[in-house]
Design an enzyme around this catalytic site. Structure first.
Site, short mmCIF file in Angstrom:
data_model
loop_
_atom_site.label_atom_id
_atom_site.label_comp_id
_atom_site.label_asym_id
_atom_site.label_seq_id
_atom_site.Cartn_x
_atom_site.Cartn_y
_atom_site.Cartn_z
N ARG A 142 12.56 -3.34 11.48
CA ARG A 142 11.52 -2.79 12.30
C ARG A 142 11.14 -3.84 13.15
O ARG A 142 11.06 -5.08 12.92
CB ARG A 142 10.25 -2.17 11.44
CG ARG A 142 10.20 -0.99 10.99
CD ARG A 142 9.17 -0.63 9.79
NE ARG A 142 7.77 -1.10 10.50
CZ ARG A 142 6.87 -0.77 9.55
NH1 ARG A 142 6.90 -0.27 8.41
NH2 ARG A 142 5.65 -1.20 9.99
N ARG A 195 12.26 -7.18 5.00
CA ARG A 195 12.23 -5.69 4.95
C ARG A 195 13.03 -5.01 5.71
O ARG A 195 13.39 -5.60 6.98
CB ARG A 195 10.74 -4.84 5.12
CG ARG A 195 10.86 -3.51 5.23
CD ARG A 195 9.60 -3.01 5.09
NE ARG A 195 8.49 -3.35 6.28
CZ ARG A 195 7.22 -3.01 6.21
NH1 ARG A 195 6.68 -2.44 5.12
NH2 ARG A 195 6.38 -3.48 7.18
N ARG A 237 0.34 -9.53 13.49
CA ARG A 237 -0.15 -8.43 12.54
C ARG A 237 -1.25 -8.96 11.66
O ARG A 237 -2.25 -8.32 11.25
CB ARG A 237 1.02 -7.72 11.94
CG ARG A 237 1.75 -6.79 13.02
CD ARG A 237 2.94 -6.32 12.14
NE ARG A 237 2.66 -5.11 11.41
CZ ARG A 237 3.82 -4.58 10.55
NH1 ARG A 237 4.86 -5.13 10.43
NH2 ARG A 237 3.32 -3.57 9.80
N LYS A 240 0.79 -1.17 -0.09
CA LYS A 240 0.25 0.13 0.19
C LYS A 240 0.93 1.21 -0.13
O LYS A 240 0.57 2.14 -0.61
CB LYS A 240 -0.77 0.18 1.25
CG LYS A 240 -1.94 -0.85 1.38
CD LYS A 240 -2.71 -0.79 2.55
CE LYS A 240 -1.97 -0.30 3.87
NZ LYS A 240 -1.42 -1.68 4.65
N ARG A 276 -8.53 1.20 9.75
CA ARG A 276 -8.10 -0.34 9.94
C ARG A 276 -9.23 -1.05 10.76
O ARG A 276 -9.02 -2.02 10.98
CB ARG A 276 -6.83 -0.19 10.77
CG ARG A 276 -5.56 -0.46 9.83
CD ARG A 276 -4.36 -0.28 10.74
NE ARG A 276 -3.19 -0.99 10.30
CZ ARG A 276 -1.95 -0.46 9.57
NH1 ARG A 276 -2.05 0.65 9.45
NH2 ARG A 276 -1.12 -1.30 9.53
P1 AMP Z 1 1.96 0.39 9.18
O1 AMP Z 1 3.22 1.10 8.96
O2 AMP Z 1 0.80 1.07 8.63
O3 AMP Z 1 1.87 -1.04 8.90
O4 AMP Z 1 1.64 0.70 10.74
C1 AMP Z 1 2.39 0.39 11.85
C2 AMP Z 1 1.84 0.24 13.29
O5 AMP Z 1 1.10 1.41 13.53
C3 AMP Z 1 0.60 -0.90 13.17
O6 AMP Z 1 0.95 -2.06 13.25
C4 AMP Z 1 -0.26 0.03 14.31
O7 AMP Z 1 0.24 -0.44 15.65
C5 AMP Z 1 -0.09 1.14 14.28
N1 AMP Z 1 -1.25 1.91 13.14
C6 AMP Z 1 -1.16 2.54 12.18
N2 AMP Z 1 -2.02 3.00 11.59
C7 AMP Z 1 -2.97 2.50 12.34
C8 AMP Z 1 -4.46 2.66 12.38
N3 AMP Z 1 -5.29 3.13 11.60
N4 AMP Z 1 -5.29 2.17 13.54
C9 AMP Z 1 -4.28 1.32 14.62
N5 AMP Z 1 -3.41 1.51 14.61
C10 AMP Z 1 -2.20 1.82 13.52
#
Ligand code: AMP
Length: 210
Positions: A156, A123, A167, A13, A88
């Site tokens: 990460r 990654r 996740r 994404k 989400r």
């Molecule tokens: P991402 O880089 O988008 O995969 O986000 C990394 C982490 O940030 C996720 O695993 C969540 O812990 C938190 N996070 C990001 N966006 C959201 C969201 N919309 N709702 C809840 N947690 C989020």
């Protein structure tokens, strides 16, 4: 155009959001990036989010809804925006609706779990400039070193194999139901997320124009 990119974490994404944002000249808003930045800067919000993000769990709805409200109020969102990683959960989608935000298209990038796991555990990211690499698909010129700024690349914490499994479970339980939520509005387009970045982009562009 107001666009949401849906899909499991690691489905690509972020990459597509950046490309499309450039093409349409609108900002891409990644709640994950905003939270990681807050973590790095040690802000109160970052501290609140730390345990959740490191465990692969979602940060509480009220925290991310607050982040999005603040971000969407900025002037650069006037001509449209791309949401990458938000909403989400169903309550997050409902919060967007109740803010009066009209979404034009929701693009779901669909990638099987096994491919996601391989992508995420391979990654590597730059802790300084945020550039992203992959052990197999997108190697830096010099192993372990950021091409852009020369910093040592890291994995990460939430890309560690055991966290990736958590996740994916969180995605299936809490985020996937959004497909049904948006399918009902006629705005959902599904794009298969396997193949080259250019091929996937072509499919995303078609989906947005359709
Ligand atoms: P991402 O880089 O988008 O995969 O986000 C990394 C982490 O940030 C996720 O695993 C969540 O812990 C938190 N996070 C990001 N966006 C959201 C969201 N919309 N709702 C809840 N947690 C989020």
């Amino acid at each position: 155009m107001n666009i949401i990119f849906l899909g499991a974490p690691g489905a690509g994404k972020g990459t597509q959001a950046e490309i499309i944002a450039d093409k349409y000249n609108i900002p891409t808003i990644s709640t994950g990036n905003i939270i990681r930045e807050a973590l790095k800067n040690g802000t109160e919000m970052g501290l609140k989010a730390k345990a959740f993000i490191e465990a692969g769990q979602l940060v509480p709805d009220e925290v991310v809804i607050g982040i999005i409200k603040e971000r969407l109020a900025k002037g650069d969102c006037e001509n449209g925006f791309i949401l990458d990683g938000f909403p989400r959960t169903i309550p997050q989608a409902e919060a967007l609706d109740s803010m009066g935000i009209v979404i034009d298209k929701v693009v779901d990038i669909d990638v099987p779990d096994e491919a996601i796991a391989e992508r995420m555990t391979g990654r590597r990211v730059c802790p300084d400039c945020g550039a992203s690499y992959h052990l197999i698909n997108k190697k830096p010129v010099k192993e372990g070193i950021c091409d852009s700024c020369g910093a040592t690349l890291v994995q990460r914490k939430d890309d560690a194999p055991e966290t990736v499994a958590d996740r994916l479970k969180v995605y299936h339980d809490q985020t996937e139901p959004l497909k049904g939520y948006y399918d009902g509005t006629g705005k959902l387009r599904t794009v298969e997320g396997l193949g080259s970045v250019a091929d996937i982009t072509a499919k995303v562009v078609k989906a947005l124009e359709d």
